[in-house]
Motif scaffolding. Structure first.
Motif, PDB file in Angstrom:
ATOM      1  N   LEU A 173       0.879  -0.741   0.142  1.00 37.53           N
ATOM      2  CA  LEU A 173      -0.198   0.309   0.199  1.00 37.53           C
ATOM      3  C   LEU A 173       0.711   1.138  -0.113  1.00 37.53           C
ATOM      4  CD1 LEU A 173      -2.975  -0.922   2.673  1.00 37.53           C
ATOM      5  CD2 LEU A 173      -2.741  -0.686   0.345  1.00 37.53           C
ATOM      6  N   THR A 174       1.884   1.429   0.762  1.00 34.50           N
ATOM      7  CA  THR A 174       3.090   2.228   0.438  1.00 34.50           C
ATOM      8  C   THR A 174       3.527   2.490  -0.410  1.00 34.50           C
ATOM      9  OG1 THR A 174       3.277   2.152   2.949  1.00 34.50           O
ATOM     10  CG2 THR A 174       4.799   3.248   1.728  1.00 34.50           C
ATOM     11  N   ALA A 175       4.198   1.322  -1.193  1.00 35.47           N
ATOM     12  CA  ALA A 175       4.245   1.604  -2.468  1.00 35.47           C
ATOM     13  C   ALA A 175       3.557   1.759  -3.532  1.00 35.47           C
ATOM     14  CB  ALA A 175       5.382   0.428  -2.921  1.00 35.47           C
ATOM     15  N   LEU A 176       1.775   1.505  -3.439  1.00 38.12           N
ATOM     16  CA  LEU A 176       0.466   2.185  -4.168  1.00 38.12           C
ATOM     17  C   LEU A 176       0.916   3.896  -4.109  1.00 38.12           C
ATOM     18  CD1 LEU A 176      -1.290  -1.136  -4.324  1.00 38.12           C
ATOM     19  CD2 LEU A 176      -0.134   0.310  -5.886  1.00 38.12           C
ATOM     20  N   THR A 177       0.985   4.216  -2.817  1.00 41.61           N
ATOM     21  CA  THR A 177       0.363   5.321  -3.108  1.00 41.61           C
ATOM     22  C   THR A 177       2.126   6.454  -3.180  1.00 41.61           C
ATOM     23  OG1 THR A 177      -0.676   5.031  -0.900  1.00 41.61           O
ATOM     24  CG2 THR A 177       0.364   7.061  -0.745  1.00 41.61           C
ATOM     25  N   TYR A 178       2.641   6.023  -3.325  1.00 44.09           N
ATOM     26  CA  TYR A 178       3.880   6.335  -3.147  1.00 44.09           C
ATOM     27  C   TYR A 178       3.906   6.965  -5.007  1.00 44.09           C
ATOM     28  CZ  TYR A 178       8.837   7.543  -5.105  1.00 44.09           C
ATOM     29  OH  TYR A 178       9.755   8.447  -5.368  1.00 44.09           O
ATOM     30  N   ARG A 179       4.179   5.332  -6.027  1.00 40.09           N
ATOM     31  CA  ARG A 179       3.136   5.742  -7.253  1.00 40.09           C
ATOM     32  C   ARG A 179       2.747   6.367  -7.953  1.00 40.09           C
ATOM     33  NH1 ARG A 179       3.126  -0.200 -10.111  1.00 40.09           N
ATOM     34  NH2 ARG A 179       0.924   0.031  -9.899  1.00 40.09           N
ATOM     35  N   ARG A 180       1.513   6.780  -7.236  1.00 37.97           N
ATOM     36  CA  ARG A 180       0.141   7.760  -7.555  1.00 37.97           C
ATOM     37  C   ARG A 180       1.057   9.159  -7.040  1.00 37.97           C
ATOM     38  NH1 ARG A 180      -2.954   3.353  -5.301  1.00 37.97           N
ATOM     39  NH2 ARG A 180      -3.083   5.117  -2.995  1.00 37.97           N
ATOM     40  N   GLN A 181       1.262   8.662  -6.011  1.00 38.54           N
ATOM     41  CA  GLN A 181       1.824  10.538  -5.692  1.00 38.54           C
ATOM     42  C   GLN A 181       2.855  11.093  -6.810  1.00 38.54           C
ATOM     43  OE1 GLN A 181       2.940  10.491  -1.714  1.00 38.54           O
ATOM     44  NE2 GLN A 181       0.807  10.852  -1.063  1.00 38.54           N
ATOM     45  N   ARG A 182       3.338  10.046  -6.924  1.00 38.59           N
ATOM     46  CA  ARG A 182       4.894  10.776  -8.839  1.00 38.59           C
ATOM     47  C   ARG A 182       4.160  10.738  -9.686  1.00 38.59           C
ATOM     48  NH1 ARG A 182       9.474   5.756  -9.684  1.00 38.59           N
ATOM     49  NH2 ARG A 182       6.816   5.039 -10.365  1.00 38.59           N
ATOM     50  N   ALA A 183       2.932  10.394 -10.262  1.00 39.32           N
ATOM     51  CA  ALA A 183       2.367  10.046 -11.085  1.00 39.32           C
ATOM     52  C   ALA A 183       1.503  11.175 -11.829  1.00 39.32           C
ATOM     53  CB  ALA A 183       1.620   9.247 -11.542  1.00 39.32           C
ATOM     54  N   ALA A 184       0.957  11.547 -10.522  1.00 36.64           N
ATOM     55  CA  ALA A 184       0.825  13.320 -10.054  1.00 36.64           C
ATOM     56  C   ALA A 184       1.318  14.571 -10.122  1.00 36.64           C
ATOM     57  CB  ALA A 184      -0.665  12.976  -8.407  1.00 36.64           C
ATOM     58  N   ARG A 185       2.202  14.723  -9.744  1.00 34.67           N
ATOM     59  CA  ARG A 185       3.839  15.135  -9.788  1.00 34.67           C
ATOM     60  C   ARG A 185       4.413  15.167 -11.249  1.00 34.67           C
ATOM     61  NH1 ARG A 185       5.681  13.187  -5.147  1.00 34.67           N
ATOM     62  NH2 ARG A 185       7.236  12.113  -5.784  1.00 34.67           N
ATOM     63  N   GLN A 186       4.204  14.132 -11.673  1.00 32.18           N
ATOM     64  CA  GLN A 186       4.424  14.503 -12.921  1.00 32.18           C
ATOM     65  C   GLN A 186       3.710  15.113 -14.160  1.00 32.18           C
ATOM     66  OE1 GLN A 186       5.241  10.433 -14.161  1.00 32.18           O
ATOM     67  NE2 GLN A 186       7.961  10.337 -13.017  1.00 32.18           N
ATOM     68  N   GLN A 187       1.899  14.997 -13.967  1.00 38.63           N
ATOM     69  CA  GLN A 187       0.752  15.585 -14.496  1.00 38.63           C
ATOM     70  C   GLN A 187       1.179  16.727 -14.203  1.00 38.63           C
ATOM     71  OE1 GLN A 187      -1.756  12.902 -14.078  1.00 38.63           O
ATOM     72  NE2 GLN A 187      -1.367  11.187 -15.385  1.00 38.63           N
ATOM     73  N   CYS A 188       1.117  17.214 -13.121  1.00 42.24           N
ATOM     74  CA  CYS A 188       1.398  18.483 -12.526  1.00 42.24           C
ATOM     75  C   CYS A 188       1.775  19.887 -14.035  1.00 42.24           C
ATOM     76  CB  CYS A 188       1.984  19.096 -11.412  1.00 42.24           C
ATOM     77  SG  CYS A 188       0.879  17.929 -10.152  1.00 42.24           S
ATOM     78  N   PRO A 189       2.891  19.648 -14.084  1.00 39.65           N
ATOM     79  CA  PRO A 189       3.533  21.011 -15.533  1.00 39.65           C
ATOM     80  C   PRO A 189       2.646  20.821 -16.645  1.00 39.65           C
ATOM     81  CG  PRO A 189       4.891  18.935 -13.959  1.00 39.65           C
ATOM     82  CD  PRO A 189       3.630  18.403 -13.991  1.00 39.65           C
TER      83      PRO A 189
END
Length: 475
Positions: free
Chosen positions: A457-473
């Motif tokens: 679950l921790t790894a899934l949360t980190y992956r979702r947050q990283r994907a969200a940061r990559q989409q922000c720009p």
């Protein structure tokens, strides 16, 4: 001094308030888990009631031959393959329009209950045509799929914690066992009695009452399990689907577990009416055997649920199968002492509690594992897949019973030859033992511990947050 005491009192009050708030939150969260799980009381009343009595109803009440009844259950197998997959596609489409699992459960409750009532009214209506009986059975199983798929998939949403899912599995079986108690005390003896006396009207009334109780239970479960907030748009819905990755080893293991759970283990319950009536030759004992089985499940729910926080669900599931094997072997040894069989069913029921409650918690955890491996959350798809295998294998199990009895010359309400009695014992005792042995080996190779799931679950949360940061720009 008085000012100091006032200040100290205020600080103590604030500390107590902070303690009470988390407690209220935990109580509210646990209440929602219980509310969701209560739906299993209505579901078990209908599906387990039909599953336990349908073959006896077809052969002894509707006058169908065992071979015809077995063939009819094969049609039900094919129906389940279609109904659950169509229900899953419908659920996914409705979720994309904002109508989630709870909406569908509430909307489909009354039609499903009415289909069950119609099925149990067929003897009173004088229906004997095989095609009408088949249509009624398919109508019921199709309506049930529309409720069963979203209600089970909701388990992956009500909590993400592995230990909590273990408790939810226990809560679900607790409510299911309440219905099993009603089936053992009321429905099964009523079907058995109707076969002897021809009193079909009471059976039809029981079907209507079951319809009303089912609809009320499912609607209240859907409403009460909501936390009252409007959920945000869920991007995971777009990744859901019924085309799940069948080559994944975990999914293959779940398919085998579903087959064992639907085909092999319930053979014991399905054959109890026949074993008690024709092998032990104590029809009056069947009610007590079913009651012993249900009582054992009650005790098992309490015991296994209390251990879900300490041990992994796979470990407890393997232990439940071991208990089941011991109980069935004792049952076989005690056939000459009918009253001792009640104690054996208590032990078997204790094992059944683990066998029927814990796979759902394992399945919810598997949704997260598959999401990590394949970058898609097959939530509805995985639950629908598991349900297809469980229900189709269950119908195949009933079909095998009908074909076997028909081939060997079973005739209702007569003394059965030794060959037929041996077949009844082999189906009811040997098949579940072999299934449990396979399940134990399967669980040893596919154990998802609480710690492993938490890391996932921790790894899934980190992956979702990283994907969200990559989409922000890009926004």
């Amino acid at each position: 001094m008085s000012g100091h005491h006032v200040l100290t009192s205020l600080r103590a009050s604030k500390q107590n308030l902070h303690r009470r708030i988390p407690l209220r939150e935990r109580a509210g969260r646990e209440g929602r888990l219980l509310a969701y799980s209560s739906g299993n009381m209505g579901k078990a009343l209908l599906f387990s009631g039909a599953d336990l009595t349908i073959l006896f109803l077809l052969t002894d009440l509707l006058g169908q031959s065992p071979t015809s009844a077995g063939s009819l259950m094969l049609v039900a197998v094919l129906g389940d393959l279609v109904f659950d997959l169509l229900a899953a596609k419908l659920v996914i489409r409705l979720r994309r329009t904002g109508r989630g699992y709870r909406w569908m459960v509430a909307a489909a409750a009354m039609p499903c209950g009415a289909a069950f009532a119609l099925l149990y009214a067929l003897p009173a209506l004088g229906v004997r045509d095989l095609w009408i009986v088949a249509a009624g059975l398919l109508l019921f199983r199709g309506a049930y799929a529309v409720i069963d798929v979203p209600h089970n998939a909701l388990m992956a949403r009500v909590t993400s914690d592995s230990r909590s899912r273990g408790r939810v599995s226990g809560y679900r079986l607790f409510f299911s066992t309440i219905s099993s108690l009603a089936i053992a005390i009321i429905l099964a003896p009523m079907v058995q009695s109707a076969g002897r006396t021809g009193d079909f009207d009471r059976l039809a009334v029981a079907g209507v009452i079951a319809c009303i109780l089912f609809a009320a239970t499912m609607i209240l479960s859907a409403l009460a399990s909501n936390n009252g907030s409007t959920p945000p748009p869920d991007p995971a819905v777009e990744g859901d689907g019924i085309a799940i990755p069948l080559r994944d080893p975990l999914i293959l293991a779940l398919a085998l577990l579903a087959f064992i759970t639907g085909f092999a283990i319930p053979m014991f319950s399905r054959m109890l009416l026949y074993i008690g009536t024709y092998v032990v030759q104590r029809p009056d004992l069947v009610k007590m055997l079913l009651l012993g089985l249900t009582t054992g499940q009650f005790l098992g729910v309490l015991a296994w649920t209390s251990m879900t926080g300490r041990f992994s669900k796979a470990t407890l599931l393997a232990a439940g199968h071991a208990v089941c094997i011991s109980g069935i072997m004792l049952f076989a040894l005690c056939l000459a002492w009918p009253n001792a069989l009640i104690a054996c069913t208590l032990l078997i029921g204790f094992g059944f509690a683990s066998i029927f409650m814990l796979p759902w918690g394992l399945l919810a955890d598997a949704v997260d594992v598959v999401a990590w491996r394949h970058h898609r959350r097959f939530e509805t798809g995985l639950f629908a897949f598991y349900l297809v295998v469980v229900k189709a294998s269950g119908a195949a199990s009933t079909a095998l019973i009908g074909w076997t009895l028909g081939w060997l010359g079973y005739v209702p309400e007569t003394v059965q030859p030794a060959l037929v009695q041996t077949a009844m014992l082999s189906l009811g005792l040997a098949v579940p033992i072999v299934g449990s042995l396979c399940a134990i080996a399967l669980m040893r190779a596919n154990d998802i511990s609480h710690a492993r799931h938490a890391r996932l679950l921790t790894a899934l949360t980190y992956r979702r947050q990283r994907a969200a940061r990559q989409q922000c720009p890009q926004l």
